[in-house]
Design an enzyme around this catalytic site. Structure first.
Site: not given
Length: 509
Positions: A245, A282
């Protein structure tokens, strides 16, 4: 050569707190990986695995005060936020234990022999096995939920894969504490403590991804760091899957009708989402397409008031603080970029929240303003003022992949009228999770969750959160025309383990 010490640093002051470990040498990385590989057979028993995951959750809860205190001292995220993160961390460990016990993740498929088929079909039986040792690279912004005891570790262990975690340098003491709790839980469950390894240091991270006994890797962090490891994983003599990620802009589109209907509510909600955790999530909304004109002006006014009332905060480390301040200043120098609330330095150790505005026309074609299409880690977002849906489509067409995409719609548009369907169609190709009239910060651990997206949000099409996160660490194996006594119990005709399975196309039981 003397070992390089690893220090715990207080981000509120920038001062070293204590020396907690040493950077791992190549020999120590090798020892950790080999110990993990030796633990692989012990994880084969699903009952033991489930018990271990629950015991690990209990151990973290039992040491909750110490864990939160250590994490707060190294991250400045605050006891309230970290208490919630600890609860999330232990919940996902227990959720994975339930998945292990239920057994559907093994995806047992049986097709009996059919000589009359064209071509004739042999007896085929398939299920999934653990891939082997998994390298886990901890995140900076979640010292628990995406670090040593976090989702990658929990899902890998649930799959039957031992892990070696590369600790993040922003919270080494927290990492050591959590690793010790997991190892103790392993030993109390009858497993070797090597089932969870821990190493520190940049070079150790490279040694780990290159180790021939590492079978897969999970990463949460920056595009630069993740891409470097991704390339290392692919360049090995035997390449391995790398589930990274890497970064996300998480665009939001506010329809004209939504801005006219509830500008104040949207502005307030956006402020709360973009400043949550000092903008270090995030899934922080980093780009917001809002209409030009009176309705958009009202939204900007609401956002201005809400952000102006937010307090300065401490970022995870001073390097991130410096990058944030410099990144904001670089963006402010671009033509036609305004700052109703200027983000930046809030003091020697803190940053203040703010947002930028820019006409959408500046982003519809390639140019200097492409910088605004890159993630800026911290409490800032960019409000892009559009004239019509054509400009919305043109800007969205230039975005990279994202973890989330959000549309804010008016009530009538949710009933199928107006721009609702068109905007959903525009944002769906961009992200792994699409929200309507909500905000992306906050990722539940439900089975249907998807925390992933097109590159560079992630390097694969899988999720790192939710029940299906376990699938990353499994590989399918099919047995053909194999006598029943030789089959693993999971595939035997009598189904001695009572597993869910699909037989001749029908789901049983």
């Amino acid at each position: 050569m003397p070992a390089t010490p690893v220090w715990s640093v207080d981000p509120r002051t920038g001062k070293q707190r204590e020396e907690v470990a040493a950077e791992a040498t190549p020999v120590e990385v090798d020892e950790a990986v080999r110990a993990a590989r030796a633990a692989l057979p012990a994880l084969a028993d699903r009952t033991v695995r489930a018990a271990f995951l629950r015991r690990a959750a209990d151990a973290l809860d039992g040491a909750g005060d110490r864990v939160v205190e250590a994490a707060d001292a190294e991250t400045a995220l605050g006891p309230g936020r970290l208490t919630g993160e600890l609860a999330r961390t232990t919940a996902q460990l227990r959720a994975m234990a339930d998945i292990v016990e239920e057994g559907a993740f093994l995806d047992v498929l049986i097709d009996h022999a059919d000589p009359s088929a064209t071509p004739p079909q042999p007896d085929l039986r398939r299920y999934k096995l653990p891939v082997g040792v998994v390298a886990v690279y901890s995140a900076s912004n979640f010292p628990l939920a995406f670090s040593v005891p976090g989702g990658d570790t929990a899902s890998a262990l649930a799959a039957g894969c031992p892990v070696v975690v590369k600790a993040h340098p922003d919270h080494p003491a927290t990492s050591e504490l959590c690793a010790a709790l997991l190892r103790r839980a392993a030993e109390e469950s009858g497993l070797p403590k090597g089932v969870v390894g821990l190493v520190h240091g940049f070079e150790a991270g490279l040694e780990l991804i290159r180790h021939p006994l590492v079978a897969a890797a999970g990463f949460t962090g920056s595009v630069r760091g993740g891409r470097a490891l991704f390339d290392e994983a692919a360049a090995r003599p035997v390449p391995i899957p790398f589930f990274g990620e890497l970064g996300s802009l998480n665009p939001v589109v506010v329809s004209q009708a939504a801005a006219a209907e509830r500008a104040e509510e949207i502005g307030t909600g956006l402020a709360g989402s973009m400043t949550l955790g000092v903008g270090q999530f995030c899934v922080k909304p980093g780009l917001v397409l809002a209409p030009a004109g009176d309705a958009g002006d009202a939204l900007v006014k609401s956002l201005t008031e809400a952000v102006s009332n937010s307090e300065a905060g401490v970022l995870l480390d001073h390097r991130m603080r410096d990058n944030f301040v410099a990144g904001v200043q670089e963006r402010l120098r671009l033509p036609d970029v305004d700052s109703p609330v200027t983000p930046g330095s809030g003091g020697e150790h803190t940053v203040s929240a703010g947002f930028l505005t820019v006409p959408a026309a500046r982003l519809t074609t390639e140019g200097l303003h492409d910088l605004l299409l890159e993630e800026c880690f911290g409490p800032v977002t960019v409000v892009v003022r559009y004239e019509d849906e054509a400009e919305v489509a043109a800007v969205l067409d230039r975005l990279p992949g994202n973890l989330t995409a959000t549309v804010q719609l008016a009530a009538a548009e949710c009933e199928g009228e107006g721009a609702g369907g068109r905007l959903l169609a525009l944002v769906t190709p961009l992200a792994g999770r699409v929200l309507v009239n909500g905000w992306p910060t906050g990722v539940s651990i439900a089975y249907a969750q998807n925390h992933g997206g097109p590159y560079p949000a992630t390097t694969s099409t899988t999720t790192s959160v939710g029940g299906t996160a376990i699938e990353r660490w499994l590989r399918p194996v099919a047995y053909q025309a194999t006598p029943d006594p030789l089959l693993p119990p999971e595939l035997q005709e009598a189904n001695p383990l009572g597993l869910p399975r699909r037989v001749d196309g029908r789901r049983l039981p």
